[in-house]
Enzyme design. Structure first.
Site, PDB file in Angstrom:
ATOM      1  N   GLY A  12       0.770  -1.243   0.000  1.00 53.15           N
ATOM      2  CA  GLY A  12       0.000   0.000   0.000  1.00 53.15           C
ATOM      3  C   GLY A  12       0.800   1.291   0.000  1.00 53.15           C
ATOM      4  O   GLY A  12       0.303   2.323   0.434  1.00 53.15           O
ATOM      5  N   ASN A  14       1.634   3.024  -2.615  1.00 52.28           N
ATOM      6  CA  ASN A  14       0.955   3.947  -3.544  1.00 52.28           C
ATOM      7  C   ASN A  14      -0.327   4.494  -2.923  1.00 52.28           C
ATOM      8  O   ASN A  14      -0.654   5.666  -3.096  1.00 52.28           O
ATOM      9  CB  ASN A  14       0.661   3.263  -4.877  1.00 52.28           C
ATOM     10  CG  ASN A  14       1.871   3.254  -5.779  1.00 52.28           C
ATOM     11  OD1 ASN A  14       2.256   4.289  -6.324  1.00 52.28           O
ATOM     12  ND2 ASN A  14       2.514   2.098  -5.923  1.00 52.28           N
ATOM     13  N   LEU A  94     -10.650  -7.763 -12.565  1.00 54.52           N
ATOM     14  CA  LEU A  94     -12.020  -7.283 -12.351  1.00 54.52           C
ATOM     15  C   LEU A  94     -12.909  -7.799 -13.480  1.00 54.52           C
ATOM     16  O   LEU A  94     -12.448  -7.979 -14.615  1.00 54.52           O
ATOM     17  CB  LEU A  94     -12.028  -5.757 -12.342  1.00 54.52           C
ATOM     18  CG  LEU A  94     -11.265  -5.126 -11.172  1.00 54.52           C
ATOM     19  CD1 LEU A  94     -10.937  -3.672 -11.475  1.00 54.52           C
ATOM     20  CD2 LEU A  94     -12.063  -5.241  -9.887  1.00 54.52           C
ATOM     21  N   ASN A 108      -4.892   2.507 -13.071  1.00 56.58           N
ATOM     22  CA  ASN A 108      -3.946   1.538 -12.522  1.00 56.58           C
ATOM     23  C   ASN A 108      -2.541   2.078 -12.691  1.00 56.58           C
ATOM     24  O   ASN A 108      -2.288   2.895 -13.581  1.00 56.58           O
ATOM     25  CB  ASN A 108      -4.072   0.208 -13.269  1.00 56.58           C
ATOM     26  CG  ASN A 108      -3.145  -0.860 -12.703  1.00 56.58           C
ATOM     27  OD1 ASN A 108      -2.999  -0.994 -11.475  1.00 56.58           O
ATOM     28  ND2 ASN A 108      -2.483  -1.617 -13.571  1.00 56.58           N
ATOM     29  N   HIS A 110       1.444   0.687 -13.208  1.00 55.15           N
ATOM     30  CA  HIS A 110       2.217  -0.501 -13.558  1.00 55.15           C
ATOM     31  C   HIS A 110       3.704  -0.140 -13.520  1.00 55.15           C
ATOM     32  O   HIS A 110       4.091   0.900 -14.049  1.00 55.15           O
ATOM     33  CB  HIS A 110       1.810  -0.966 -14.974  1.00 55.15           C
ATOM     34  CG  HIS A 110       2.488  -2.236 -15.374  1.00 55.15           C
ATOM     35  ND1 HIS A 110       2.080  -3.464 -14.905  1.00 55.15           N
ATOM     36  CD2 HIS A 110       3.562  -2.468 -16.166  1.00 55.15           C
ATOM     37  CE1 HIS A 110       2.870  -4.403 -15.412  1.00 55.15           C
ATOM     38  NE2 HIS A 110       3.772  -3.822 -16.176  1.00 55.15           N
TER      39      HIS A 110
HETATM   40  C1  GRF Z   1       3.620  -1.181  -7.415  1.00 54.80           C
HETATM   41  O1  GRF Z   1       4.897  -1.458  -7.899  1.00 54.80           O
HETATM   42  C2  GRF Z   1       2.660  -0.965  -8.548  1.00 54.80           C
HETATM   43  O2  GRF Z   1       3.253  -0.439  -9.692  1.00 54.80           O
HETATM   44  C3  GRF Z   1       2.158  -2.355  -8.854  1.00 54.80           C
HETATM   45  O3  GRF Z   1       2.118  -3.000  -7.601  1.00 54.80           O
HETATM   46  C4  GRF Z   1       3.019  -2.385  -6.688  1.00 54.80           C
HETATM   47  C5  GRF Z   1       2.214  -1.984  -5.490  1.00 54.80           C
HETATM   48  O4  GRF Z   1       2.994  -1.480  -4.454  1.00 54.80           O
HETATM   49  N1  GRF Z   1       0.919  -2.327  -9.561  1.00 54.80           N
HETATM   50  P1  GRF Z   1       2.296  -0.818  -3.202  1.00 54.80           P
HETATM   51  O5  GRF Z   1       1.349  -1.859  -2.609  1.00 54.80           O
HETATM   52  O6  GRF Z   1       1.567   0.391  -3.669  1.00 54.80           O
HETATM   53  O7  GRF Z   1       3.395  -0.471  -2.238  1.00 54.80           O
END
Ligand code: GRF
Length: 198
Positions: A12, A14, A94, A108, A110
């Site tokens: 989490g 992000n 989803l 999203n 990536h």
């Molecule tokens: C990130 O590297 C994102 O790009 C990918 O999953 C990871 C999630 O990391 N989709 P976090 O849970 O946000 O720390």
């Protein structure tokens, strides 16, 4: 006030960047109103709790199939009047119904420069391993709209980082993650302004 719902499966970081950007006003007039995880022990749920945001564990095992699970996700998002959905390390697919219901309002992030190194099974360390193995000189991260195909929807924002000869998947992931925390809030701010959600 733009109401954001975030779907998570793990750490989490992000999610944290998004919450902080809403609270600081960097993303103006916006709020994360609900966080939903498919994993009970996702640290992301703790982060939500610390900010007094409802953090819901929705157990996929309690649903017959992906369709039913996604239907329940739709119900919760509607209950919280969510207008924008951010996937932040969410590892479940989803349903098409879910995607149609919120078309153009699901984002999203990536950890690579799409359209390269995306698609089914391209997540976490697999992405960085593939990038290093292929001898790429640069990688990065991409924020995109979600459509029915994995990592396929329209690209909103990208940030490049160099790949060094000495990189391991971990060092590369860390360099990219720092940029993710910047571009995800930037992209959300842009989409909220473009869609006039506030
Ligand atoms: C990130 O590297 C994102 O790009 C990918 O999953 C990871 C999630 O990391 N989709 P976090 O849970 O946000 O720390």
């Amino acid at each position: 006030m733009a109401k954001i719902g975030v779907l998570v499966s793990g750490r989490g970081s992000n999610l944290q960047a998004i919450i902080d950007s809403c609270e600081s006003g960097y993303i103006p007039n916006s709020k994360v109103v609900v966080v939903i995880s498919n994993r009970e022990n996702a640290y992301a749920l703790e982060r939500a709790k610390k900010h007094n945001i409802p953090g819901i564990f929705l157990n996929p095992k309690e649903y017959k199939n992906l369709e039913d699970y996604s239907q329940k996700l739709i119900c919760i998002m509607e209950q919280y009047n969510v207008e924008l959905i951010c996937l932040a390390g969410f590892l479940l697919k989803l349903s098409e119904n879910f995607i149609h219901r919120f078309k153009g309002k699901i984002l999203n992030i990536h950890p690579a420069l799409l359209p390269k190194f995306g698609g089914k099974n391209m997540y976490g360390h697999y992405v960085h391993e593939a990038v290093i193995k292929s001898g790429e000189k640069e990688s990065g991260c991409t924020v995109h709209f979600v459509d029915e195909i994995y990592d396929h929807g329209e690209i909103i924002m990208q940030k490049k980082v160099p790949v060094f000869k000495t990189d391991t998947p971990e060092t590369l992931a860390e360099r990219i993650l720092q940029q993710e925390h910047k571009i995800y809030p930037q992209a959300i701010k842009k989409v909220i302004e473009d869609l006039r959600l506030f």
